[in-house]
Scaffold this motif. Structure first.
Motif, short mmCIF file in Angstrom:
data_model
loop_
_atom_site.label_atom_id
_atom_site.label_comp_id
_atom_site.label_asym_id
_atom_site.label_seq_id
_atom_site.Cartn_x
_atom_site.Cartn_y
_atom_site.Cartn_z
N GLU A 66 0.77 -1.07 0.11
CA GLU A 66 0.07 -0.12 -0.03
C GLU A 66 0.83 1.17 0.04
N SER A 67 2.12 1.10 0.76
CA SER A 67 2.96 2.19 0.73
C SER A 67 3.34 2.76 -0.55
N CYS A 68 3.63 1.65 -1.34
CA CYS A 68 4.32 1.80 -2.59
C CYS A 68 3.11 2.43 -3.52
N ILE A 69 2.01 1.82 -3.49
CA ILE A 69 0.70 2.41 -4.27
C ILE A 69 0.63 3.95 -3.98
N ASN A 70 0.61 4.05 -2.82
CA ASN A 70 0.28 5.42 -2.42
C ASN A 70 1.26 6.65 -2.73
N SER A 71 2.56 5.78 -3.21
CA SER A 71 3.86 6.85 -3.22
C SER A 71 3.91 7.44 -4.73
N ASP A 72 2.79 6.85 -5.59
CA ASP A 72 2.54 7.68 -6.90
C ASP A 72 3.73 7.11 -7.82
N ILE A 73 4.65 6.40 -7.52
CA ILE A 73 5.51 5.84 -8.19
C ILE A 73 5.18 5.03 -9.39
N LYS A 74 5.65 5.21 -10.51
CA LYS A 74 5.29 4.23 -11.49
C LYS A 74 6.42 3.13 -11.63
N TYR A 75 5.90 2.06 -11.66
CA TYR A 75 6.75 0.79 -11.79
C TYR A 75 6.99 0.09 -13.13
N PRO A 94 -1.40 1.38 -10.40
CA PRO A 94 -1.53 2.23 -11.54
C PRO A 94 -0.25 2.60 -12.26
N GLY A 95 -0.40 2.98 -13.42
CA GLY A 95 0.81 3.08 -14.35
C GLY A 95 1.06 1.93 -15.18
#
Length: 137
Positions: A66-75, A94-95
């Motif tokens: 969840e912290s990765c999703i919420n960070s707005d980083i695109k993987y 997302p992304g």
């Protein structure tokens, strides 16, 4: 630079090893992270088998998906390294990054003496390394 997120259940073993090994083997072409569906505590066996090959993750913390999703980083890649049923629980990121699944045994489930569990964890480390090397080709 491509961003890769490795995901497993607790972010305590397999995803941590995959992150550390991609950082070493990726030749600076990848930014690697790892996260867990239910973050736990770093597995001391994993710390030990990585130290054997000159990688120190003893100061690493586990983090949640969840912290990765919420960070707005695109993987560019989200790679699950747990069993197939657990991988199904991994949320959509997302992304639109590419999703891969590489299943490995979970060191937290290993039984036996310390040496026996260490040997099995070494095997998982080596399996992850071989998989990453093949993927990088």
């Amino acid at each position: 630079m491509e961003r890769v997120l490795f995901v497993c259940i607790h972010n305590s073993a397999r995803s941590q090893m995959a992150e550390a090994l991609l950082r070493r083997l990726g030749g600076g072409r990848y930014e690697a992270e790892s996260a867990g569906l239910e973050p736990g505590v770093l597995n001391p066996l994993v710390v030990e088998v990585l130290q054997e090959i000159g990688i120190d993750i003893s100061a690493k913390k586990t983090q949640s998906v969840e912290s990765c999703i919420n960070s707005d980083i695109k993987y560019d890649y989200v790679i699950t390294v747990c069993d197939g049923a657990s991988a199904e629980r991994c949320p959509v990121f997302p992304g639109g990054g590419k999703r891969l699944h590489w299943g490995f045994d979970d060191p937290s489930g290993f039984t036996g003496t310390h040496e026996e569990r260490l040997a099995k964890t070494r095997q998982v480390r080596d399996d992850i390394q071989r998989t990453i090397e093949k993927w990088l080709q």
